[in-house]
Design an enzyme around this catalytic site. Structure first.
Site, PDB file in Angstrom:
ATOM      1  N   ARG A  34     -29.209   6.524 -24.231  1.00 45.65           N
ATOM      2  CA  ARG A  34     -30.741   5.587 -23.496  1.00 45.65           C
ATOM      3  C   ARG A  34     -30.775   4.612 -24.134  1.00 45.65           C
ATOM      4  O   ARG A  34     -32.282   4.010 -24.910  1.00 45.65           O
ATOM      5  CB  ARG A  34     -31.881   6.508 -25.266  1.00 45.65           C
ATOM      6  CG  ARG A  34     -31.933   8.597 -23.778  1.00 45.65           C
ATOM      7  CD  ARG A  34     -33.082   8.665 -24.527  1.00 45.65           C
ATOM      8  NE  ARG A  34     -33.360  10.352 -24.069  1.00 45.65           N
ATOM      9  CZ  ARG A  34     -33.403  10.696 -23.242  1.00 45.65           C
ATOM     10  NH1 ARG A  34     -34.353   9.859 -22.361  1.00 45.65           N
ATOM     11  NH2 ARG A  34     -33.456  11.896 -22.250  1.00 45.65           N
TER      12      ARG A  34
ATOM     13  N   LYS B  82     -35.542   9.102 -11.272  1.00 46.03           N
ATOM     14  CA  LYS B  82     -34.619  10.501 -11.827  1.00 46.03           C
ATOM     15  C   LYS B  82     -35.799  10.079 -12.844  1.00 46.03           C
ATOM     16  O   LYS B  82     -36.071   9.683 -13.474  1.00 46.03           O
ATOM     17  CB  LYS B  82     -33.365   9.658 -12.748  1.00 46.03           C
ATOM     18  CG  LYS B  82     -32.757  10.927 -13.293  1.00 46.03           C
ATOM     19  CD  LYS B  82     -32.437  10.075 -14.528  1.00 46.03           C
ATOM     20  CE  LYS B  82     -33.266  10.210 -15.725  1.00 46.03           C
ATOM     21  NZ  LYS B  82     -33.435  10.003 -16.773  1.00 46.03           N
TER      22      LYS B  82
HETATM   23  P1  FBP Z   1     -35.705  11.666 -19.292  1.00 49.36           P
HETATM   24  O1  FBP Z   1     -37.601  11.154 -19.099  1.00 49.36           O
HETATM   25  O2  FBP Z   1     -34.747  10.339 -19.583  1.00 49.36           O
HETATM   26  O3  FBP Z   1     -34.987  11.994 -17.881  1.00 49.36           O
HETATM   27  O4  FBP Z   1     -35.613  12.921 -19.800  1.00 49.36           O
HETATM   28  C1  FBP Z   1     -36.541  13.580 -19.797  1.00 49.36           C
HETATM   29  C2  FBP Z   1     -36.402  14.146 -20.812  1.00 49.36           C
HETATM   30  O5  FBP Z   1     -35.147  15.800 -20.546  1.00 49.36           O
HETATM   31  C3  FBP Z   1     -37.831  15.547 -21.488  1.00 49.36           C
HETATM   32  O6  FBP Z   1     -37.799  16.056 -20.911  1.00 49.36           O
HETATM   33  C4  FBP Z   1     -36.701  15.537 -23.106  1.00 49.36           C
HETATM   34  O7  FBP Z   1     -38.121  16.000 -24.040  1.00 49.36           O
HETATM   35  C5  FBP Z   1     -35.631  14.427 -23.338  1.00 49.36           C
HETATM   36  O8  FBP Z   1     -35.362  14.374 -22.540  1.00 49.36           O
HETATM   37  C6  FBP Z   1     -34.924  14.866 -24.497  1.00 49.36           C
HETATM   38  O9  FBP Z   1     -33.723  14.042 -24.638  1.00 49.36           O
HETATM   39  P2  FBP Z   1     -32.460  13.733 -24.753  1.00 49.36           P
HETATM   40  O10 FBP Z   1     -31.848  14.184 -24.064  1.00 49.36           O
HETATM   41  O11 FBP Z   1     -32.325  12.925 -26.136  1.00 49.36           O
HETATM   42  O12 FBP Z   1     -33.068  15.684 -25.761  1.00 49.36           O
END
Ligand code: FBP
Length: 549
Positions: A146, A203
């Site tokens: 991220r 994505k």
């Molecule tokens: P993206 O927006 O990167 O696709 O991720 C979404 C998500 O799956 C959310 O639904 C959730 O809140 C978040 O990732 C959780 O992220 P992490 O992997 O950092 O716990």
């Protein structure tokens, strides 16, 4: 690489279906140039931020005659953000199509997300490795991350890596934040006179990266089918045991698309939709009241059990909590060091309560201590609250319990169970839909790169009409932009696509929910099927069906 399970071995042989324009040879695809585009709002500000890539035309692909021999392409690929089923197939589509254009084309996978691009950590993807990951879930082929690429220093480090590898293109597979950064990188590279293309791929399981030209983000289909299977199983258990109310929080950190789709697929008793709660300006108490309504109505029929679906981002849509969170975000950004130096969570809660404006301080005080602490946890690198860490399902069930206890007319027995479904579906083996869609997106990216198109997102639409009729093309990323406040500053970003309350998917829920909240109308979707009748194996989501893809 782990050994393949029997299912993985069978799936390895699955050959993803592609739209007809992409299935007759990538070298034959012709690009048709459409209309110039505008961003969704704040046109002047976005135009000023993207002088080189603003307003580019829509592109659509059609089968044509061979454009002749291509030079080998050198492409880098990045997986960014949370896992979403089908990511490996985007890479497979890219891999196969650049090699189909020229056998000496090379695909470099940056390790661990955007940070890998910045640090120059990569690996050359070979056939053996690629074959082991075809049609599999997860992002483990190269890993994800991220890291937010936004500063000129970071971009300059990326440029060094891009120059070093002599890349023709970088493909960024990510959600709204990552595609925002893809557009910024595309503009930056052009500004530096580099011809390397940057192409984005939509994505996210959350389903909130879409517009009129991008019908859905990949991964939504598989993730929501996985959750719906589990919710259906729980509903059947509840109906059998007749003793628990299940509060199920579902991922989707802003938009409620996952919850809405799961509600339609399973006909849960209560499906809360954050966007509706915000539009109706409902207080937390009102939301609790709406759940109590179902609990009481069912208890009156002898049903002390049920299923409540709670979108992960709910608290951010309750107006009073939303302004509290916005204020907390700004305060944490402004007083970062001072706050980090405070000795305990308790002190942090007290200090923050003192900094807040009176109205927000009151809202903060009314929240249970555990939730107060969860609101203070670290923001993600994009400045968002990590709603996956806030136990909204427990907050709601506690408040429902408290309200029922005070209700003289309620004679039922309320025993809650809590669940959070997110990680269970994010790395699942892609459904046929996601396997096909992702592979097609990878091939579409290659066509854009072949013709030197930068600042575009690969798109495949008309998804409700059978794969051969799907339409591939490219959408200028700036088309999805507007200005939003981030870390207290106005910035150009892709606007999240929230659930449309006037849209057909929400309309379907609204039509049936008063019956579903009282009756046992449950549907049990069962597991994703990969082999068998097409109407089951290739079924698309209810959202796509209703929105016509
Ligand atoms: P993206 O927006 O990167 O696709 O991720 C979404 C998500 O799956 C959310 O639904 C959730 O809140 C978040 O990732 C959780 O992220 P992490 O992997 O950092 O716990």
């Amino acid at each position: 690489m782990n050994q393949l399970s029997p299912l993985d071995q069978h799936r390895k042989a699955y050959s993803p279906k592609r739209p007809s324009a992409l299935s007759q040879g990538i070298e034959r695809v012709r690009i048709r140039t459409g209309e110039a585009t505008e961003s969704i709002r704040d046109l002047d500000a976005i135009r000023a931020s993207f002088p080189k890539t603003y307003g580019m035309p829509l592109l659509s692909f059609e089968a044509g005659v061979s454009t002749g021999a291509s030079k080998p392409l050198r492409v880098g690929v990045v997986l960014s953000g949370g896992q979403a089923p089908g990511g490996h197939n985007v890479i497979a589509g890219l891999f196969d199509s650049i090699r189909a254009l020229h056998a000496e084309s090379a695909l470099y996978g940056f390790i661990g997300g955007p940070g890998g691009l910045e640090k120059g950590q990569y690996e050359l993807i070979g056939s053996e490795k690629m074959d082991a990951y075809r049609n599999t879930g997860g992002f483990d082929i190269i890993g994800s991350g991220r890291t937010k690429l936004e500063t000129p220093e970071q971009f300059d480090r990326c440029i060094e890596v891009i120059r070093g590898l002599q890349l023709d293109a970088v493909v960024i597979i990510g959600g709204d934040d990552s595609n925002t950064n893809a557009a910024i990188l595309a503009e930056y590279l052009l500004g530096k006179g580099l011809r390397t293309c940057v192409v984005g791929i939509p994505k996210t399981i959350d389903g909130d990266l879409k517009n009129a030209r991008i019908p859905t983000s990949f991964g939504f289909d598989t993730a929501v089918k996985t959750y719906s299977e589990l919710i259906g199983n729980i509903a059947r258990d509840a109906r059998s045991a007749r003793k628990y109310w299940h509060f199920i929080k579902l991922m989707g950190r802003s938009a409620s698309h996952i919850t809405l789709e799961a509600g339609l697929q399973t006909r849960a008793n209560v499906t809360l939709i954050s966007e509706e709660i915000e539009e109706k300006k409902q207080s937390l108490d009102k939301v609790v009241e709406s759940v109590c309504h179902s609990v009481k109505a069912r208890a009156a029929q002898g049903r002390d059990y049920g299923v409540v679906l709670v979108p992960e981002g709910l608290v951010e849509f309750i107006p009073s909590i939303k302004s509290l969170i916005a204020e907390v975000n700004d305060l944490l950004a402004e007083k970062e060091k001072e706050f980090a130096g405070l000795p305990s969570t308790e002190t942090k809660i007290q200090t923050l309560a003192g900094w807040l404006k009176p109205e927000s301080a009151l809202t903060f005080k009314l929240l249970p201590g555990a939730i107060q602490a969860q609101l203070l946890l670290d923001r993600d690198p994009h400045g968002n609250v990590q709603v996956s860490l806030i136990e909204t399902e427990k907050l709601l069930s506690e408040m429902v319990n408290a309200k029922l206890k005070k209700d003289p007319e309620y004679r039922g027995k309320f025993t809650p169970q809590h669940h959070f479904f997110g990680y269970e579906g994010r790395a699942a083996a892609p459904s046929n839909f996601d396997a096909d869609y992702c592979y097609s997106l990878g091939c579409a990216a290659t066509v854009l790169i072949r013709d030197g198109k930068t600042g575009y997102m690969a798109s495949v639409r008309n998804l409700s009409q059978g794969v051969e009729n799907w339409e591939a093309g490219g959408v200028p990323i700036t088309m999805l932009f507007n200005m939003e406040s981030r870390h207290g500053k106005l910035k150009p970003v892709i606007q999240k696509a929230l659930v449309e309350l006037k849209g057909p998917a929400f309309g379907e829920l609204a039509k049936h929910r008063s019956a579903w909240e009282v009756e046992d109308a449950y549907l049990y979707p069962g597991p994703i099927q990969y082999f068998g009748p097409a109407d089951i194996c290739d079924a698309i989501t209810k959202t796509l069906t209703l929105e016509k893809g």
